[in-house]
Enzyme design. Structure first.
Site, short mmCIF file in Angstrom:
data_model
loop_
_atom_site.label_atom_id
_atom_site.label_comp_id
_atom_site.label_asym_id
_atom_site.label_seq_id
_atom_site.Cartn_x
_atom_site.Cartn_y
_atom_site.Cartn_z
N ALA A 83 0.82 -1.22 0.00
CA ALA A 83 0.00 0.00 0.00
C ALA A 83 0.85 1.26 0.00
O ALA A 83 0.37 2.34 -0.37
CB ALA A 83 -0.92 -0.01 1.22
N LYS A 84 2.11 1.14 0.43
CA LYS A 84 3.04 2.27 0.47
C LYS A 84 2.42 3.50 1.13
O LYS A 84 2.54 4.61 0.64
CB LYS A 84 3.57 2.58 -0.93
#
Lengths: 271, 271
Positions: free
Chosen positions: B95-96
């Protein structure tokens, strides 16, 4: 929306206020919890009460993702409500995304095209090819994290990179990216003195400024160093406005808080 | 899942393969498009065909968000399917994310608690208080971006910060954060020679390594410099496996590609 249209709205409304729609079900008025979609009901009431006082709304996507599918539905309804009823208002998906090229393209499409936001916040750590896919959309804007308003900003952002703070390196480097005219930047208000240096690097860009109020930033200081001929500032307040009250009068209380900030802004704009 | 359990799975399966579930409706076999949920149908078939060959799956959330509510539903069903049928497999929400403290807490809860992933990828730009909320979850893991596999990695990550590359500064600084034992790191395989230096800073941490195959990284080189006593590597392949074929035999074709990598890994593990 173009930046010229945004500046025109600022001058028309005497406001460069952005309201952060960071909706937490544990903080909204309890009487809304019986509604089918409490988050949207809250946002709609806040928007109806404050849209004449601000030029932008900024939902932070974390608050919607936290409620899973229901949260995404509320986010969709909120942006649709804004785009249908207040197309003159600048909308910001505060998503802080950033990934390798083809993946960033998916995020850009999701926020700028499908959901129809005017802009999205993006993290710079992965560099050029992680940001450029966001910049391809005409009259849409990519708001790059430069100097954030939290304590952790001093961990890396203010460290010297080749003799210059990392956030300045981010500002400078990003100017060379394709379609960089579609860039805006996040610059926290807690470091108002930094704005003078920042304006030397990016004199013309819009800055999204969190941290006024709750986080301790000073509006006049920010404007003194950060404002340009096109105003060039969107000052965000979230909790200080939307949680002004959690009684049945919450929307009116939010409007009062928004009006206080708007009137401070009007004085600055007309000086 | 603890890292000890992960290492045990690696040794049992003779594999440190992670399969990236980056599902793009324009690339999956056309016959799946008539299904009610083509993304989940694709993932389920891939998982059923490959789960004995890998120790981790990594859906990149961008590919799900790109399809709005339907995409989130597919992501939920995918993680539920994995947690129900293959609880021994390590799951990564790629998802960073990363935001100020109370907002990161919302993301952490969404991915690690509500969706029930074992880990989530996080960007370091906003520093300590943006990452620590993810580290609070027992037996869950935060995979911090250090050195990514894309071209833009050279824009900032490899620039010298106080005399040391930024990504090394990220590695070093993050070790002082609370619950840092729950950290893993993203290190791209396209820079295999860097692994030796990285292991001097974080000898014991697991590294998630994208960029083998499609992006040009070499598995043997990565292992030579990056492996530790607990293996300490998860090597990811996405497109090279899941899009091996887009005929009706796509899942078998994916399993063949996964098996090729797994067998290379088995040789390395048993040497």
């Amino acid at each position: 929306m173009t930046t010229q249209q945004l500046t025109a709205q600022i001058k028309k409304k005497n406001s460069f206020l952005c309201i952060g729609l960071d909706v937490d079900l544990t903080k909204i008025p309890p009487h809304l919890l019986t509604q089918e979609d409490p988050i949207f009901a809250f946002n709609k009431a806040i928007i109806d009460a404050t849209h004449h006082l601000c030029v932008a709304y900024k939902p932070n996507t974390a608050f919607y993702e936290a409620y899973g599918l229901k949260g995404w539905k509320s986010l969709e309804k909120t942006i649709q409500y804004l785009n249908t009823n207040h197309p003159e208002i600048f909308t910001i998906a505060d998503a802080k995304r950033g990934d390798i090229g083809n993946t960033s393209r998916m995020y850009a499409k999701a926020f700028l095209e499908d959901l129809g936001f005017d802009s999205v916040t993006v993290a710079p750590y992965m560099g050029k090819d992680s940001v450029e896919p966001f910049l391809e959309f005409k009259d849409k804007h990519t708001i790059l994290l430069a100097l954030t308003s939290n304590e952790g900003a001093f961990d890396f952002q203010t460290k010297a990179v080749d003799g210059r703070e990392l956030y300045k390196q981010v500002l400078e480097t990003s100017k060379s990216w394709k379609n960089s005219e579609n860039l805006m930047y996040v610059v926290g208000a807690t470091k108002a003195a930094y704005f003078a240096d920042i304006r030397k690097i990016i004199p013309n860009s819009f800055l999204l400024v969190p941290g006024v109020g709750a986080q301790g930033g000073d509006l006049k200081e920010v404007c003194k160093y950060g404002m340009n001929a096109a105003v060039g500032l969107l000052v965000n307040s979230s909790r200080g406005i939307i949680y002004a009250s959690n009684d049945e009068n919450f929307a009116e209380a939010a409007a009062e808080k928004a009006k206080e900030l708007q009137q401070e802004m009007a004085v600055i704009l007309n000086n």
